[in-house]
Structures are given as C-alpha cells and as structure tokens.
Design an enzyme around this catalytic site. Structure first.
Site, PDB file in Angstrom:
ATOM      1  N   LYS A 194       0.936  -1.118  -0.102  1.00 25.47           N
ATOM      2  CA  LYS A 194       0.029  -0.052  -0.438  1.00 25.47           C
ATOM      3  C   LYS A 194       0.896   1.271   0.405  1.00 25.47           C
ATOM      4  O   LYS A 194       1.663   1.280   0.858  1.00 25.47           O
ATOM      5  CB  LYS A 194      -0.638   0.089   1.356  1.00 25.47           C
ATOM      6  N   LYS A 247      -1.782  -1.334  -3.690  1.00 27.01           N
ATOM      7  CA  LYS A 247      -3.498  -0.282  -3.495  1.00 27.01           C
ATOM      8  C   LYS A 247      -1.934   0.528  -3.458  1.00 27.01           C
ATOM      9  O   LYS A 247      -1.629   0.910  -2.901  1.00 27.01           O
ATOM     10  CB  LYS A 247      -3.785  -0.381  -2.493  1.00 27.01           C
TER      11      LYS A 247
END
Length: 324
Positions: A194, A247
């Site tokens: 992320k 992400k």
C-alpha cells in the site's frame, strides 16, 4: 506475407473468441461505506455516484450486488467524531456499527463474502492507522489492537479481515490471534503493498479519516519503490496472508505484475477513489467516454495480474459487460 495478425481482429466475434483477458463479476469486490442511522443514502461529493448508506440501505445494496453476480464486498465504517479516540475502543465494541453490519449482512445474504477493513484511522482522533505516541505511530501497540479487532470481526461473521494499516508484523499477529480464538477458517486479505498515494483523497472524505497531523509516509510505501513491494508481499505471505493486495492500482500496474510473478496466492488490487474520481470528472467534462474508460482501466488491472479488483465501478462494469 505469411503472418497477418489482423485476421484475428477482423470482427467483433473473432476478437471476442481470442480475447486474452476476461473480466467477470466474480473478479470484483464492491467497497461499501456504512453510517449510523436509518434510511440514509447520501452521495459522496468527491465520489459522484457513490454513497454512504445506513445499514438498512446497505442491505438493499448488497442484495442488488449479489443479484448482479458480485460475490465480495469490502466494508468501511464512518465513526462519529465523539466516539473517536487514540485507543480503538469503538473498533473493538461488540455492538459497534461494523460488527452489527457484519451480522446483518451474514444473516440476510449469507452467500455474500464479507471482507472488513482492519485499521484504526476511521476510529482515530488523529486520523492515523495506528496508536499515536509522541506524534509517532506506535507499531507494536497498534498490532495488538488490530489483532483484537480482527477477532471481533470474525466473531461477528466476517469471512476475510483486510488489514490496511501497513504496520510491521501485523499479519502474523492477526493470524495467531484468529487461530487462538478458534477462527481457523477466517481469511486475511492483506494490503501488502500500500503506497503513500495522493489518490486516497475522496476515500478520506467519505469516512472523514484524513490524518490530523503529518502524513502516512512512515508506514505506507514510497511510490518510487518496487523491490520493497515484493519484500512486503513475501513477508505477508510468510506470516499467513491468504490474499495479497496492491493499492492503488493504475499507477502501480508494474507492481501488480511483479507481485503476481512472485507469489502463488491470489492477488487483489484496489482501483482507488482518486482513480475513480478522475474518470468521473473527465467524463463529466466530455473529455472521454466514461464506459470505455472504465473498461479499459479495469481490464488493464486484470491484465497486469490482479485476480480480484476492488472497484467503485463494480456495478457499472457489470452493466457494461451485460450490454456487450
């Protein structure tokens, strides 16, 4: 000429039978934002066409999603400001909105796979993903709270917990806590890579969870780094993650492919709020065709190697697929 590649592009039917990347409803995860109250369905200004809903309206939406063929939802809770603290008490409350929502969805649509956000930022007075001590995020204290949070969600009936916090060692802590509590079949979808991205802004608007000081660069990843993503992913696999996530998605297609090549477990990607908002804004200006942009970007994420895609466009994608 011996080779004429255009033969395989000569008609829509030919193109269809040789299409390499196939997008199906079961590839999609629909994020849902839940708020307290009843009969609430309020559009999120920075996510046009997407809504915060009370639980009764959320159940209606889950029925719609299931009937469209979507089999996974990812739940996020908007916590009232007066219940936010630096200890995560609301996140652990058995009768909290998250736990209540899990039980309700599990009861009314039992076949839907429920994935739940594990992080403290929606519940934090500071808007950070962990416990704050002396203006820093305390890693080890945080993972103890996150492990309790995961067990609380499993007790309510979550099929997968989805830690999005990026604390070190949290997958091992969650897996061990779930095992110790007897939840051997509760899965972990880890936000393994992320990045500290500018594309999360509309999401933070949706949950009112922007950081109250500083930024999240001490725990989310540097967008410049590729090898570090593989390191993070392999650590999470070793610690017991069942699904790993990259992400955001569009600016990190290379990372999705690297992760796919490096692992033998399912890979998910989050087509995040800022990516959604850009397409919506450009389409509203008439600068691009919205449906074509939705499909081209989503196919690119699948083509890069994502088995699952969390997308605010999930319903639009099904509509477009049904009309092809």
């Amino acid at each position: 000429m011996i080779h004429r590649p255009r033969i395989l592009r000569a008609s829509a039917s030919i193109r269809k039978i040789v299409q390499e990347t196939i997008l199906q409803p079961q590839n999609l995860i629909a994020p849902l934002f839940i708020v307290e109250g009843e009969n609430i369905e309020e559009e999120i200004p920075s996510l046009p066409g997407y809504y915060r809903r009370s639980l009764d309206k959320t159940l209606e939406e889950v029925f719609v999603l299931f009937n469209l063929g979507i089999r996974s939802i990812l739940i996020f809770i908007k916590c009232p400001d007066e219940r936010k603290d630096n200890e995560g008490k609301e996140a652990l409350r058995a009768e909290g909105l998250m736990q209540t929502a899990i039980r309700a969805i599990r009861k009314h649509i039992p076949e839907m796979i429920i994935m739940t956000d594990i992080a403290l930022d929606p519940y934090s007075m500071y808007g950070h993903d962990g416990i704050v001590k002396d203006q820093e995020i305390d890693n080890d204290t945080t993972i103890k709270i996150l492990a309790k949070m995961a067990v609380s969600h499993a007790q309510a009936g979550a099929h997968f917990v989805a830690p999005s916090d990026m604390m070190d060692g949290r997958i091992a802590a969650l897996r061990q806590s779930l095992e110790n509590a007897g939840f051997h079949n509760t899965g972990i979808m880890s936000y393994s890579a992320k990045y500290a991205s500018c594309f999360y802004g509309p999401f933070r608007d949706a949950l009112d969870s922007a950081p109250g000081f500083g930024d999240k660069k001490t725990y989310q990843m540097d967008p410049a780094n590729r090898k570090e993503a593989i390191k993070e992913v392999l650590l999470d696999v070793h610690e017991g993650a069942d699904i790993v996530m990259v992400k955001p998605a569009l600016s990190y297609l290379d990372i999705i492919r690297e992760v796919k090549n490096a692992t033998n477990i399912p890979v998910s990607a989050y087509h995040v709020s800022g990516e959604y908002a850009m397409i919506k804004a450009a389409a509203q200006k008439g600068w691009l065709n919205e449906d074509q942009a939705i499909m081209e970007t989503t196919l690119s994420i699948k083509r890069a190697g994502a088995d699952l895609i969390a997308s605010y466009f999930s319903k639009d994608i099904i509509r477009i697929l049904n009309n092809l």
